[in-house]
Design a protein around this motif. Sequence first.
Motif, PDB file in Angstrom:
ATOM      1  N   LEU A  16       1.103  -0.811  -0.093  1.00  0.00           N
ATOM      2  CA  LEU A  16      -0.306   0.329   0.271  1.00  0.00           C
ATOM      3  C   LEU A  16       0.938   0.854   0.025  1.00  0.00           C
ATOM      4  O   LEU A  16       0.522   2.404  -0.943  1.00  0.00           O
ATOM      5  N   ALA A  17       2.317   1.279   1.315  1.00  0.00           N
ATOM      6  CA  ALA A  17       2.727   2.483   1.007  1.00  0.00           C
ATOM      7  C   ALA A  17       2.972   3.060  -0.162  1.00  0.00           C
ATOM      8  O   ALA A  17       3.545   3.675  -0.911  1.00  0.00           O
ATOM      9  N   LEU A  18       3.829   1.483  -1.443  1.00  0.00           N
ATOM     10  CA  LEU A  18       4.830   1.632  -1.899  1.00  0.00           C
ATOM     11  C   LEU A  18       3.747   1.806  -3.155  1.00  0.00           C
ATOM     12  O   LEU A  18       4.372   2.477  -4.313  1.00  0.00           O
ATOM     13  N   HIS A  19       2.422   1.998  -3.357  1.00  0.00           N
ATOM     14  CA  HIS A  19       1.653   2.649  -4.515  1.00  0.00           C
ATOM     15  C   HIS A  19       1.272   3.414  -4.195  1.00  0.00           C
ATOM     16  O   HIS A  19       1.458   4.431  -5.450  1.00  0.00           O
ATOM     17  N   LEU A  20       0.949   3.697  -2.933  1.00  0.00           N
ATOM     18  CA  LEU A  20       0.753   4.894  -2.708  1.00  0.00           C
ATOM     19  C   LEU A  20       1.906   6.059  -3.196  1.00  0.00           C
ATOM     20  O   LEU A  20       1.626   6.974  -3.725  1.00  0.00           O
ATOM     21  N   ARG A  21       3.169   5.712  -3.112  1.00  0.00           N
ATOM     22  CA  ARG A  21       3.828   6.396  -3.358  1.00  0.00           C
ATOM     23  C   ARG A  21       4.230   6.255  -4.464  1.00  0.00           C
ATOM     24  O   ARG A  21       4.425   7.604  -5.453  1.00  0.00           O
ATOM     25  N   SER A  22       3.739   5.821  -5.478  1.00  0.00           N
ATOM     26  CA  SER A  22       3.990   5.717  -7.012  1.00  0.00           C
ATOM     27  C   SER A  22       2.606   6.334  -8.178  1.00  0.00           C
ATOM     28  O   SER A  22       2.754   7.060  -8.919  1.00  0.00           O
ATOM     29  N   ILE A  23       1.319   5.953  -6.902  1.00  0.00           N
ATOM     30  CA  ILE A  23       0.327   7.492  -6.859  1.00  0.00           C
ATOM     31  C   ILE A  23       0.997   8.856  -7.314  1.00  0.00           C
ATOM     32  O   ILE A  23       1.132   9.605  -8.126  1.00  0.00           O
ATOM     33  N   ARG A  62      -5.583  19.579  -5.280  1.00  0.00           N
ATOM     34  CA  ARG A  62      -4.064  18.586  -5.753  1.00  0.00           C
ATOM     35  C   ARG A  62      -3.277  18.414  -4.102  1.00  0.00           C
ATOM     36  O   ARG A  62      -2.790  17.374  -3.847  1.00  0.00           O
ATOM     37  N   LYS A  63      -3.371  19.601  -4.160  1.00  0.00           N
ATOM     38  CA  LYS A  63      -2.006  20.302  -2.618  1.00  0.00           C
ATOM     39  C   LYS A  63      -3.119  19.421  -1.342  1.00  0.00           C
ATOM     40  O   LYS A  63      -1.255  18.125  -0.894  1.00  0.00           O
ATOM     41  N   GLU A  64      -4.066  19.195  -1.033  1.00  0.00           N
ATOM     42  CA  GLU A  64      -4.724  19.174   0.092  1.00  0.00           C
ATOM     43  C   GLU A  64      -4.431  16.420  -0.460  1.00  0.00           C
ATOM     44  O   GLU A  64      -4.493  15.688   0.509  1.00  0.00           O
ATOM     45  N   ILE A  65      -4.939  16.689  -1.577  1.00  0.00           N
ATOM     46  CA  ILE A  65      -4.564  15.434  -2.009  1.00  0.00           C
ATOM     47  C   ILE A  65      -3.458  14.356  -1.865  1.00  0.00           C
ATOM     48  O   ILE A  65      -2.705  13.251  -1.273  1.00  0.00           O
ATOM     49  N   ASP A  66      -1.846  15.538  -2.252  1.00  0.00           N
ATOM     50  CA  ASP A  66      -0.412  14.862  -2.119  1.00  0.00           C
ATOM     51  C   ASP A  66      -0.037  14.896  -0.934  1.00  0.00           C
ATOM     52  O   ASP A  66      -0.043  14.330  -0.134  1.00  0.00           O
ATOM     53  N   ASN A  67      -1.078  15.410   0.574  1.00  0.00           N
ATOM     54  CA  ASN A  67      -0.462  16.200   1.360  1.00  0.00           C
ATOM     55  C   ASN A  67      -1.490  14.250   2.822  1.00  0.00           C
ATOM     56  O   ASN A  67      -0.939  13.888   3.030  1.00  0.00           O
ATOM     57  N   GLY A  68      -2.533  14.006   1.624  1.00  0.00           N
ATOM     58  CA  GLY A  68      -2.767  13.148   1.674  1.00  0.00           C
ATOM     59  C   GLY A  68      -2.153  11.941   1.783  1.00  0.00           C
ATOM     60  O   GLY A  68      -2.482  11.280   2.879  1.00  0.00           O
ATOM     61  N   ILE A  69      -2.106  11.926   0.664  1.00  0.00           N
ATOM     62  CA  ILE A  69      -1.112   9.842   0.404  1.00  0.00           C
ATOM     63  C   ILE A  69      -0.027  10.164   0.764  1.00  0.00           C
ATOM     64  O   ILE A  69       0.092   9.074   1.353  1.00  0.00           O
ATOM     65  N   ASP A  70       0.638  11.519   1.020  1.00  0.00           N
ATOM     66  CA  ASP A  70       1.940  11.169   1.741  1.00  0.00           C
ATOM     67  C   ASP A  70       2.103  11.291   3.485  1.00  0.00           C
ATOM     68  O   ASP A  70       2.669   9.816   3.784  1.00  0.00           O
ATOM     69  N   GLY A  71       0.719  11.010   4.233  1.00  0.00           N
ATOM     70  CA  GLY A  71       0.319  10.677   5.356  1.00  0.00           C
ATOM     71  C   GLY A  71       0.168   9.177   5.821  1.00  0.00           C
ATOM     72  O   GLY A  71       0.807   8.644   6.409  1.00  0.00           O
ATOM     73  N   VAL A  72      -0.769   9.164   4.418  1.00  0.00           N
ATOM     74  CA  VAL A  72      -1.491   7.518   4.689  1.00  0.00           C
ATOM     75  C   VAL A  72      -0.381   6.603   4.238  1.00  0.00           C
ATOM     76  O   VAL A  72       0.612   5.050   5.074  1.00  0.00           O
ATOM     77  N   ALA A  73       0.966   6.832   2.961  1.00  0.00           N
ATOM     78  CA  ALA A  73       2.284   5.548   3.150  1.00  0.00           C
ATOM     79  C   ALA A  73       3.065   5.800   3.970  1.00  0.00           C
ATOM     80  O   ALA A  73       3.454   5.431   4.321  1.00  0.00           O
ATOM     81  N   LYS A  74       3.098   7.551   4.465  1.00  0.00           N
ATOM     82  CA  LYS A  74       3.868   7.087   5.654  1.00  0.00           C
ATOM     83  C   LYS A  74       3.147   6.128   7.538  1.00  0.00           C
ATOM     84  O   LYS A  74       3.839   5.690   7.299  1.00  0.00           O
TER      85      LYS A  74
END
Length: 105
Positions: A16-23, A62-74
């Motif tokens: 999941l973390a890998l795929h989120l970073r890829s997205i 997009r900034k909110e999406i980026d922050n959300g993806i980063d947070g969940v991946a971390k």
Amino acid sequence: MSKGDLVLSLAGLDDLALHLRSIKKRMDDTGQVDRKLGNGELGSTSAYDALEDFMHGWKDGRKEIDNGIDGVAKMAQDIVDKLTKLDVDLRNALRKHEEEGKGAK
């Protein structure tokens, strides 16, 4: 299984973390649409205004999406790292305990 038993897939969380970073990387690779449109290219000033409003909102969203993806991946990676460390620590403690028990005989 009782409701209190915790079951999770470390491999799944790691994926999941890998795929989120890829997205996120693919989103970053698309770049921003900053091309300025010439007067009348869309045929209507209302279409131009709507596109401008969308692009402004998309940058914020997009900034909110980026922050959300980063947070969940971390968070997913932190869980994997901490549980893996815990597993190794417990294994080492058990082995040490077993070795001490054999030496006492």
